[in-house]
Design a protein around this motif. Structure first.
Motif, PDB file in Angstrom:
ATOM      1  N   ALA A  55       8.968   1.757  -1.848  1.00  0.00           N
ATOM      2  CA  ALA A  55       8.404   2.970  -1.260  1.00  0.00           C
ATOM      3  C   ALA A  55       6.883   2.908  -1.205  1.00  0.00           C
ATOM      4  O   ALA A  55       6.270   3.271  -0.189  1.00  0.00           O
ATOM      5  N   LEU A  56       6.251   2.463  -2.285  1.00  0.00           N
ATOM      6  CA  LEU A  56       4.786   2.387  -2.316  1.00  0.00           C
ATOM      7  C   LEU A  56       4.254   1.373  -1.320  1.00  0.00           C
ATOM      8  O   LEU A  56       3.234   1.607  -0.661  1.00  0.00           O
ATOM      9  N   ARG A  57       4.948   0.264  -1.225  1.00  0.00           N
ATOM     10  CA  ARG A  57       4.522  -0.763  -0.257  1.00  0.00           C
ATOM     11  C   ARG A  57       4.566  -0.209   1.167  1.00  0.00           C
ATOM     12  O   ARG A  57       3.690  -0.492   1.988  1.00  0.00           O
ATOM     13  N   GLY A  58       5.568   0.622   1.443  1.00  0.00           N
ATOM     14  CA  GLY A  58       5.694   1.196   2.779  1.00  0.00           C
ATOM     15  C   GLY A  58       4.599   2.188   3.116  1.00  0.00           C
ATOM     16  O   GLY A  58       4.379   2.504   4.302  1.00  0.00           O
ATOM     17  N   ARG A  59       3.910   2.706   2.099  1.00  0.00           N
ATOM     18  CA  ARG A  59       2.819   3.657   2.345  1.00  0.00           C
ATOM     19  C   ARG A  59       1.521   2.971   2.744  1.00  0.00           C
ATOM     20  O   ARG A  59       0.604   3.638   3.246  1.00  0.00           O
ATOM     21  N   ALA A  60       1.425   1.678   2.483  1.00  0.00           N
ATOM     22  CA  ALA A  60       0.187   0.948   2.796  1.00  0.00           C
ATOM     23  C   ALA A  60       0.204   0.471   4.240  1.00  0.00           C
ATOM     24  O   ALA A  60       1.265   0.311   4.855  1.00  0.00           O
ATOM     25  N   HIS A  61      -0.981   0.209   4.789  1.00  0.00           N
ATOM     26  CA  HIS A  61      -1.120  -0.183   6.189  1.00  0.00           C
ATOM     27  C   HIS A  61      -1.507  -1.667   6.276  1.00  0.00           C
ATOM     28  O   HIS A  61      -2.494  -2.094   5.670  1.00  0.00           O
TER      29      HIS A  61
END
Length: 376
Positions: A55-61
């Motif tokens: 989930a956290l990885r998906g928040r990064a660009h």
């Protein structure tokens, strides 16, 4: 063009905020630890961590930042677990004791097994470590020595584990994982290899040199200076001296100790043949009893890891974060699992130390398999 000082000032302010948030997060992690202590819940929840990282990885660009976020939070989670392991120890939550502490090892009126024959370096290590009134016997292989201790025919076994010139004795590391024996002591001796031949032989007569593979490796430079000689491995150094005596062939020589030469009536043909004049071999003393002495200060463990990126770092970080001094690490392939490895680690400490308990608790919880080989 940007103002460098202004950019650095912005980074400093962000870093201070990261520190503040990190400490806030760690305080909440301590609350979580209190809950886990009260309920008996395990520290590591691997599935939750995987979901959270995704989930956290998906928040990064962008791919670079996504990888960075994953690495950053893997470390933050690992640090949080280490703090929780510490709190478990501080609250007196004890794991089952693997070894029993004793005041001293019984070293007299015991039976000791060693591999080789009298005159071998294993025999010398045994005489150095134990009292004079022991009973001893020798066997052909290291496995035989292990079996003798397991079956109760011997109280202790003496086994070579590494040499300062030739490196580890790989077979011993593998056997330590196969047999449920415990390292209770160690003895370091300095082998002084000599070239032995029949009384009537000379260097010019020699065509074949026998010895253990480790001794041949330790004297490799000397042997390379005699390309006309062939070498042949044997199970131990003293056994090679015995063979030369029994064969009665002046073209044969042995690399062994001076004492082995005296024992079998051989002549020293060359001295100081070891490539390293500070050559030393470490022997371990193994026992069937799961014990350690109260003043022991070295711990040996092995562990196996899931085949994932960063797992070895996370294991070793348990030692680092608890301020322990790692003195050795070795790896051996795991049979039946291509390109996967079993790691052997030595570090300073005693099983009664809180830092050691923290480190071992973390390694055992997060490794695929872990066993304490000994505290000695």
């Amino acid at each position: 063009m940007i103002d460098l000082l202004e950019s650095r000032d912005k980074i400093d302010k962000i870093d201070m905020e990261i520190v503040r948030l990190f400490e806030k997060r760690m305080k909440i992690c301590e609350d979580v630890a209190e809950y886990k202590i009260a309920t008996g819940k395990k520290v590591l929840d691997a599935e939750r961590e995987r979901q959270k990282l995704k989930a956290l990885r998906g928040r990064a660009h962008g791919e670079f930042n996504q990888l960075g976020i994953q690495e950053l939070f893997e470390q933050i989670m690992a640090i949080s677990r280490k703090r929780q392991y510490q709190l478990l120890t501080e609250h007196g939550v004890e794991d089952e004791e693997k070894l029993e502490m004793v005041d001293f090892l019984p070293l007299n009126n015991v039976t000791v097994v060693f591999q080789g024959v009298e005159g071998a370096y294993s025999y010398a290590a045994m005489r150095e470590y134990f009292d004079d009134d022991i009973k001893s016997f020798h066997v052909k292989t290291w496995r035989d020595a292990m079996e003798a201790v397991v079956e109760g025919k011997a109280d202790y076994g003496v086994l070579p584990i590494e040499n300062s010139t030739a490196g580890i004795v790989a077979g011993i590391y593998d056997l330590l994982t196969e047999y449920d024996l415990n390292i209770v002591g160690e003895q370091i001796i300095s082998p002084r290899h000599v070239l032995l031949g029949l009384p009537e032989a000379s260097l010019e007569d020699i065509r074949c040199v026998y010895s253990h593979s480790q001794a041949l490796a330790q004297c490799s430079k000397y042997l390379e200076a005699h390309p006309e000689w062939r070498t042949q491995e044997m199970e131990n150094t003293a056994g090679s001296a015995k063979k030369v005596r029994e064969d009665g062939d002046i073209t044969q020589a042995s690399i062994a100790s001076r004492q082995a030469g005296e024992l079998y009536g051989l002549k020293v043909l060359a001295e100081n043949i070891c490539s390293n004049d500070k050559n030393a071999t470490r022997f371990v003393i193994v026992s069937k009893k799961p014990i350690y002495v109260k003043d022991a200060n070295k711990i040996s463990v092995f562990f196996e890891l899931y085949h994932e990126s960063g797992t070895l770092y996370h294991m070793l970080s348990h030692i680092i974060y608890n301020g322990l001094n790692m003195t050795k690490i070795e790896s051996r392939p795991i049979p039946g699992k291509n390109w996967q490895y079993r790691f052997f680690v030595d570090f300073e400490g005693n099983l009664q130390d809180s830092a050691v308990k923290n480190a071992l608790r973390g390694i055992e919880a997060e490794a695929d398999r872990m066993r304490i080989l000994g505290n000695y």
